[in-house]
Design an enzyme around this catalytic site. Structure first.
Site, PDB file in Angstrom:
ATOM      1  CD  GLU A 196      -3.014  -1.088   2.195  1.00 44.22           C
ATOM      2  OE1 GLU A 196      -2.940  -0.233   3.085  1.00 44.22           O
ATOM      3  OE2 GLU A 196      -3.980  -1.866   2.081  1.00 44.22           O
ATOM      4  CD  GLU A 384      -3.819  -6.003   3.757  1.00 46.47           C
ATOM      5  OE1 GLU A 384      -4.683  -5.192   4.162  1.00 46.47           O
ATOM      6  OE2 GLU A 384      -2.603  -5.821   3.888  1.00 46.47           O
TER       7      GLU A 384
HETATM    8  C1  PNW Z   1      -4.590  -2.100   5.309  1.00 46.11           C
HETATM    9  N1  PNW Z   1      -8.121   3.229   4.289  1.00 46.11           N
HETATM   10  O1  PNW Z   1      -4.582  -0.765   5.641  1.00 46.11           O
HETATM   11  C2  PNW Z   1      -3.228  -2.569   5.783  1.00 46.11           C
HETATM   12  O2  PNW Z   1      -2.450  -3.191   4.795  1.00 46.11           O
HETATM   13  C3  PNW Z   1      -3.266  -3.389   7.027  1.00 46.11           C
HETATM   14  O3  PNW Z   1      -2.035  -3.293   7.686  1.00 46.11           O
HETATM   15  C4  PNW Z   1      -4.421  -2.917   7.894  1.00 46.11           C
HETATM   16  O4  PNW Z   1      -4.434  -3.500   9.158  1.00 46.11           O
HETATM   17  C5  PNW Z   1      -5.702  -3.260   7.150  1.00 46.11           C
HETATM   18  O5  PNW Z   1      -5.710  -2.685   5.849  1.00 46.11           O
HETATM   19  C6  PNW Z   1      -6.960  -2.806   7.876  1.00 46.11           C
HETATM   20  O6  PNW Z   1      -6.951  -1.445   8.049  1.00 46.11           O
HETATM   21  C7  PNW Z   1      -5.517   0.161   5.290  1.00 46.11           C
HETATM   22  O7  PNW Z   1      -8.257   4.186   5.090  1.00 46.11           O
HETATM   23  C8  PNW Z   1      -5.685   1.244   6.141  1.00 46.11           C
HETATM   24  O8  PNW Z   1      -8.767   3.172   3.227  1.00 46.11           O
HETATM   25  C9  PNW Z   1      -6.534   2.249   5.806  1.00 46.11           C
HETATM   26  C10 PNW Z   1      -7.243   2.185   4.614  1.00 46.11           C
HETATM   27  C11 PNW Z   1      -7.082   1.104   3.770  1.00 46.11           C
HETATM   28  C12 PNW Z   1      -6.218   0.094   4.122  1.00 46.11           C
END
Ligand code: PNW
Length: 478
Positions: A196, A384
């Site tokens: 990401e 994911e």
């Molecule tokens: C992902 N958003 O993060 C990460 O790869 C993980 O480490 C995390 O725990 C998981 O998703 C759940 O949050 C994100 O705001 C964090 O759109 C924020 C966003 C998307 C993905």
């Protein structure tokens, strides 16, 4: 589920060639969800990341990371929580591999902590840190679970001067990736470079929400993004140069995904344009090997400074594209120059426990289809997908997370659509195997299908774990 039309029914009945004995369908009756059969060999797995589960931040010579510093800074995370202990998987990895085994998982996506391997980010490797991943990988293989290793999931070594503001960090990442590939690729056959990019660039250096918590201007941020895509490319090349033959390499991205408001050709086209433009400095650049012109024009003098040879490195061919799929955006056709419009979300739009996690299962299908139509990758993995909940134990000690089961069933139904239409999706990793340190939300948001009691470190399967075990066993969504 909607009642079926005659045509849909005929198509479903024809598609239902499977080893599972299917209940007879009566005209007009919804089919059993078990008819949503996935192709043989589909890779079902779970995902986690190092800082979120390992704990043991001072063990065996691990170097400090920017997330250690950030989480220990007052006011940055929920109740000041940190990943110091997290789910203690550093010590309990064998138990965690058992959880995967219990599910019947074929794959496990975990991340390697750069600062365990190279405590200073560069220089002398730390044998004890490498030994941890040796133990984990061997335990997975002993249980017939294929390791998928992410090389960077945000826990940057603190010692690297300037972090991602420095071009040297991209170079350091390449060296680290090559070293890991050399040491592990006899057993780890799949690597992801970065996780990401938008999160460890924009959220970290522009919006100040993630480590290191800076709010820099556009020119600096565009340069940081450039260092990140360059790091990815250097990582791909280093893995290829150092790994044993046949090792596959890709990355895990969370592009903004646009669902066409209505499934008609003009809205579908608009959604595709939106996908490419709204992810311009990230996945679009990596898969096209150049920055989309509109992005460079818009940024003008703030556009990134590119050195000769950079774009070829960034465009290094990938064996697979990993997509982290959570919430949808909606696009519609529009007479503007861009050819699309994105509407604001109505305030009543539903979300899961995390306020950002808007529910829209069609996003799964459109993520796969958009990437395929735009860039035709060799293979796609859903690296994911999952959701947060306010899970609790009931009087009988059970965790009945029916909201998560609802979420997963719907998203997988739309993944099935993509598979059925022959888009090249080969596998799915559920986020997450177990509750863990959810970054700024600390332990306040639970994403696991195994519940973790953070006082005792006891793991308990939630209802969703039992449900996912059925999905894997039947190779079908139900
Ligand atoms: C992902 N958003 O993060 C990460 O790869 C993980 O480490 C995390 O725990 C998981 O998703 C759940 O949050 C994100 O705001 C964090 O759109 C924020 C966003 C998307 C993905």
């Amino acid at each position: 589920m909607q009642p079926l039309t005659r045509r849909q029914f005929a198509r479903l009945a024809a598609a239902a060639v499977s080893s599972v004995s299917l209940p007879r369908l009566t005209m007009g009756e919804a089919p059993s969800p078990h008819s949503l059969q996935f192709p043989g060999g589909f890779l079902w797995g779970c995902a986690t990341s190092a800082y979120q589960i390992e704990g043991a931040v001072a063990a065996d010579g691990r170097g400090r990371t920017i997330w250690d510093t950030f989480a220990h800074t007052r006011g940055k995370t929920h109740k000041g929580q940190t990943g110091d202990v997290a789910a203690d998987s550093y010590h309990r990895f064998a138990e965690d591999v058992k959880l995967l085994k219990e599910l019947g998982a074929k794959t496990y996506r975990f991340s390697i902590a750069w600062a365990r391997i190279l405590p200073q980010g560069t220089g002398r490797p730390n044998d004890k840190g490498i030994a941890y991943y040796d133990r984990l990988v061997d335990e997975l293989l002993k249980n017939d679970i294929a390791p998928y290793a992410t090389l960077f999931h945000w826990d940057l070594p603190q010692a690297l001067p300037g972090g991602w503001q420095s071009r040297d960090t991209a170079k350091a990442f390449g060296d680290y990736a090559g070293f890991v590939a050399k040491r592990l690729s006899d057993r780890v056959r799949h690597f992801m470079t970065t996780n990401e990019i938008v999160c460890f660039t924009d959220l970290s250096y522009k919006r100040g929400l993630f480590a290191p918590g800076l709010k820099l201007g556009d020119a600096a941020v565009n340069q940081i993004r450039h260092h990140a895509v360059l790091a990815h490319g250097l990582g791909v090349q280093a893995v290829r140069a150092n790994a044993t033959g046949g090792t596959q390499v890709g990355f895990a991205e969370n592009p903004r995904v646009y669902v066409p408001v209505i499934e008609t050709p003009e809205h579908i086209e608009a959604a595709k344009r939106a996908f490419r433009q709204e992810n311009a400095p990230f996945i679009s650049t990596v898969l096209e090997g150049e920055y989309p012109t509109e992005y460079l024009e818009r940024e003008g003098a703030n556009a990134p400074k590119i050195e000769s040879g950079d774009m070829d490195i960034i465009a290094s061919p990938l064996d697979f594209v990993g997509l982290n799929v959570y919430q949808p955006e909606y696009a519609r056709a529009d007479a503007s120059k861009a050819g699309y419009a994105v509407d604001r979300r109505p305030t009543s739009y539903p979300h899961m426990a995390s306020p950002w996690l808007f529910v829209g299962p069609e996003v799964m299908y459109w993520a796969v289809r958009s990437v395929t139509e735009l860039w035709g990758p060799k293979a796609i993995l859903i690296t994911e997908n999952g959701c947060s909940g306010e899970d609790y134990r009931d009087a009988a000690g059970r965790i009945e997370d029916t909201d998560r089961v609802m979420f997963l069933r719907n998203y997988l139904t739309h993944l099935h659509r993509a598979v059925t239409e022959n888009y090249p999706v080969k596998g799915y990793f559920l986020w997450s195997l177990m509750d863990n340190f959810e970054w700024v939300d600390g332990y306040g948001k639970r994403f696991g299908i195994y519940h973790v009691d953070f006082k005792t470190q006891e793991r308990t399967p939630k209802r969703s774990a039992l449900w996912y075990r059925e999905v894997i066993a039947r190779n079908a969504v139900g």
